[in-house]
Design an enzyme around this catalytic site. Sequence first.
Site, PDB file in Angstrom:
ATOM      1  N   ARG A 247      -3.844  -5.011 -11.341  1.00 15.33           N
ATOM      2  CA  ARG A 247      -3.621  -4.191 -10.152  1.00 15.33           C
ATOM      3  C   ARG A 247      -2.420  -4.710  -9.364  1.00 15.33           C
ATOM      4  O   ARG A 247      -2.323  -5.891  -9.053  1.00 15.33           O
ATOM      5  CB  ARG A 247      -4.846  -4.187  -9.247  1.00 15.33           C
ATOM      6  CG  ARG A 247      -4.521  -3.476  -7.949  1.00 15.33           C
ATOM      7  CD  ARG A 247      -5.689  -2.956  -7.226  1.00 15.33           C
ATOM      8  NE  ARG A 247      -5.266  -2.374  -5.967  1.00 15.33           N
ATOM      9  CZ  ARG A 247      -6.086  -2.033  -5.002  1.00 15.33           C
ATOM     10  NH1 ARG A 247      -7.381  -2.191  -5.169  1.00 15.33           N
ATOM     11  NH2 ARG A 247      -5.639  -1.514  -3.889  1.00 15.33           N
TER      12      ARG A 247
ATOM     13  N   ARG B 229      -3.743   3.122  -9.114  1.00 10.63           N
ATOM     14  CA  ARG B 229      -4.059   1.728  -9.427  1.00 10.63           C
ATOM     15  C   ARG B 229      -4.800   1.650 -10.755  1.00 10.63           C
ATOM     16  O   ARG B 229      -5.571   2.541 -11.100  1.00 10.63           O
ATOM     17  CB  ARG B 229      -4.876   1.060  -8.332  1.00 10.63           C
ATOM     18  CG  ARG B 229      -6.274   1.519  -8.072  1.00 10.63           C
ATOM     19  CD  ARG B 229      -6.435   2.685  -7.097  1.00 10.63           C
ATOM     20  NE  ARG B 229      -5.649   2.675  -5.895  1.00 10.63           N
ATOM     21  CZ  ARG B 229      -6.015   2.099  -4.751  1.00 10.63           C
ATOM     22  NH1 ARG B 229      -7.167   1.517  -4.655  1.00 10.63           N
ATOM     23  NH2 ARG B 229      -5.243   2.162  -3.696  1.00 10.63           N
TER      24      ARG B 229
ATOM     25  N   ASP C 201      -9.628  -0.465  -8.945  1.00  9.27           N
ATOM     26  CA  ASP C 201      -9.987  -0.738  -7.558  1.00  9.27           C
ATOM     27  C   ASP C 201     -11.478  -1.054  -7.552  1.00  9.27           C
ATOM     28  O   ASP C 201     -12.263  -0.318  -8.156  1.00  9.27           O
ATOM     29  CB  ASP C 201      -9.701   0.518  -6.716  1.00  9.27           C
ATOM     30  CG  ASP C 201      -9.982   0.305  -5.233  1.00  9.27           C
ATOM     31  OD1 ASP C 201      -9.793  -0.824  -4.745  1.00  9.27           O
ATOM     32  OD2 ASP C 201     -10.378   1.279  -4.567  1.00  9.27           O
TER      33      ASP C 201
ATOM     34  N   ASP D 277     -14.442  -1.648  -4.852  1.00 12.30           N
ATOM     35  CA  ASP D 277     -14.860  -1.634  -3.447  1.00 12.30           C
ATOM     36  C   ASP D 277     -16.334  -2.002  -3.337  1.00 12.30           C
ATOM     37  O   ASP D 277     -17.153  -1.584  -4.165  1.00 12.30           O
ATOM     38  CB  ASP D 277     -14.672  -0.234  -2.839  1.00 12.30           C
ATOM     39  CG  ASP D 277     -13.213   0.089  -2.570  1.00 12.30           C
ATOM     40  OD1 ASP D 277     -12.408  -0.847  -2.417  1.00 12.30           O
ATOM     41  OD2 ASP D 277     -12.878   1.286  -2.524  1.00 12.30           O
TER      42      ASP D 277
HETATM   43  N1  LIG Z   1     -16.194  -3.078   1.660  1.00 14.59           N
HETATM   44  C1  LIG Z   1     -14.992  -3.457   1.210  1.00 14.59           C
HETATM   45  N2  LIG Z   1     -14.711  -3.424  -0.118  1.00 14.59           N
HETATM   46  C2  LIG Z   1     -13.501  -3.814  -0.580  1.00 14.59           C
HETATM   47  N3  LIG Z   1     -12.489  -4.253   0.194  1.00 14.59           N
HETATM   48  C3  LIG Z   1     -12.725  -4.302   1.532  1.00 14.59           C
HETATM   49  C4  LIG Z   1     -13.975  -3.904   2.090  1.00 14.59           C
HETATM   50  N4  LIG Z   1     -13.922  -4.076   3.441  1.00 14.59           N
HETATM   51  C5  LIG Z   1     -12.711  -4.538   3.717  1.00 14.59           C
HETATM   52  N5  LIG Z   1     -11.981  -4.680   2.583  1.00 14.59           N
HETATM   53  C6  LIG Z   1     -10.606  -5.160   2.585  1.00 14.59           C
HETATM   54  O1  LIG Z   1      -9.744  -4.088   2.288  1.00 14.59           O
HETATM   55  C7  LIG Z   1      -8.577  -4.646   1.758  1.00 14.59           C
HETATM   56  C8  LIG Z   1      -7.725  -3.573   1.107  1.00 14.59           C
HETATM   57  O2  LIG Z   1      -8.460  -2.963   0.090  1.00 14.59           O
HETATM   58  P1  LIG Z   1      -7.745  -1.999  -0.933  1.00 14.59           P
HETATM   59  O3  LIG Z   1      -6.307  -2.361  -1.126  1.00 14.59           O
HETATM   60  O4  LIG Z   1      -8.597  -1.979  -2.177  1.00 14.59           O
HETATM   61  O5  LIG Z   1      -7.796  -0.596  -0.174  1.00 14.59           O
HETATM   62  P2  LIG Z   1      -7.638   0.775  -0.863  1.00 14.59           P
HETATM   63  O6  LIG Z   1      -8.432   0.755  -2.143  1.00 14.59           O
HETATM   64  O7  LIG Z   1      -6.200   1.160  -0.989  1.00 14.59           O
HETATM   65  O8  LIG Z   1      -8.332   1.775   0.131  1.00 14.59           O
HETATM   66  P3  LIG Z   1      -9.872   2.016   0.370  1.00 14.59           P
HETATM   67  O9  LIG Z   1     -10.385   0.803   1.100  1.00 14.59           O
HETATM   68  O10 LIG Z   1      -9.897   3.249   1.204  1.00 14.59           O
HETATM   69  O11 LIG Z   1     -10.564   2.197  -0.950  1.00 14.59           O
HETATM   70  C9  LIG Z   1      -9.089  -5.738   0.826  1.00 14.59           C
HETATM   71  O12 LIG Z   1      -8.170  -6.758   0.654  1.00 14.59           O
HETATM   72  C10 LIG Z   1     -10.336  -6.225   1.556  1.00 14.59           C
HETATM   73  O13 LIG Z   1     -10.136  -7.446   2.236  1.00 14.59           O
HETATM   74  N1  LIG Z   2     -10.987  10.381  -6.620  1.00 16.51           N
HETATM   75  C1  LIG Z   2     -10.627   9.207  -6.081  1.00 16.51           C
HETATM   76  N2  LIG Z   2      -9.769   9.195  -5.046  1.00 16.51           N
HETATM   77  C2  LIG Z   2      -9.406   8.005  -4.510  1.00 16.51           C
HETATM   78  C3  LIG Z   2      -9.912   6.799  -5.019  1.00 16.51           C
HETATM   79  C4  LIG Z   2     -10.804   6.846  -6.109  1.00 16.51           C
HETATM   80  O1  LIG Z   2     -11.277   5.810  -6.615  1.00 16.51           O
HETATM   81  N3  LIG Z   2     -11.132   8.070  -6.616  1.00 16.51           N
HETATM   82  N4  LIG Z   2      -9.552   5.628  -4.448  1.00 16.51           N
HETATM   83  C5  LIG Z   2      -8.755   5.606  -3.411  1.00 16.51           C
HETATM   84  C6  LIG Z   2      -8.408   4.331  -2.751  1.00 16.51           C
HETATM   85  O2  LIG Z   2      -9.382   3.416  -2.850  1.00 16.51           O
HETATM   86  C7  LIG Z   2      -8.143   6.799  -2.842  1.00 16.51           C
HETATM   87  N5  LIG Z   2      -8.567   7.997  -3.470  1.00 16.51           N
END
Ligand SMILES: Nc1ncnc2c1ncn2[C@@H]1O[C@H](COP(=O)(O)OP(=O)(O)OP(=O)(O)O)[C@@H](O)[C@H]1O
Ligand SMILES: Nc1nc2c(c(=O)[nH]1)N=C(CO)CN2
Length: 224
Positions: A142, A151, A154, A156
Amino acid sequence: MRTVTDPALTDPDAGRSGHLAPEPTSGPRGTRPDVSDAAGTDSTGGSPRLGSVRRQVVLSLGSNVADSVHGDCVQILQQAVDLLVATAGVDGVNVSSVYRTTPVGPVTDQPDFHNLVLVVETDVTPQRLLERANAVEQELGRVRTIDGGPRTIDVDIVAISDEVIDTATLTVPHPRAHERAFVLVPWLEVDPQASLVGHGPVCRIVDQMDVSGVVRTDEKVTLP
Ligand SMILES: Nc1ncnc2c1ncn2[C@@H]1O[C@H](COP(=O)(O)OP(=O)(O)OP(=O)(O)O)[C@@H](O)[C@H]1O
Ligand SMILES: Nc1nc2c(c(=O)[nH]1)N=C(CO)CN2
């Protein structure tokens, strides 16, 4: 007492080298007692301690970029599941089907995603689990470019039992989980009774959302 060996904690270059080894688990799934040497850690995510808390954690995984090293999106999801479940103190409970999903968020002009939900039980701290998730993302190539953009992988953290966490690096439940059909539909598949703290039963949220962009596929990702 076993030493915690996660490269994400001990090696600042972990993930950048491309050599994140699966961590050894401490016994067959479901048979390991909830004891201190299972990488239960104190609140800093550091040294193991006695009486660690066992939590159920819901993880959302997504991929929309293939990579010549790690393969296509489904292969990347499988490797991410394998690495996460190979973490000491993390036991895989369930993995959903793979869903093909329309991109949502600030960047819609990008390839469809492949998404799934992985449920684990763990006695490692939330912070350590986040570090491990970030290390797995790094290992699987990533690169952080634009927020919400394409990406290879990811990971989360959607929910951790009924806990609410709000620190500089970690917010749980994930602040956008309740509005993401690509998270809630796979979660509901593996746990029809699922409930999201602050939002209620997942089945009710899903009933009221547009799920047309979330299509279950026949592709398989399995627990190791
Ligand atoms: N519940 C969580 N899960 C994952 N990351 C988290 C969470 N809460 C806060 N973060 C923080 O968010 C930061 C950025 O995450 P990331 O770059 O994956 O965001 P993104 O995938 O672009 O957007 P989204 O968070 O909307 O999926 C991570 O470095 C982490 O510290
Ligand atoms: N359908 C879909 N959309 C996204 C996704 C994802 O995993 N699936 N992740 C994102 C940023 O975390 C932003 N948008």
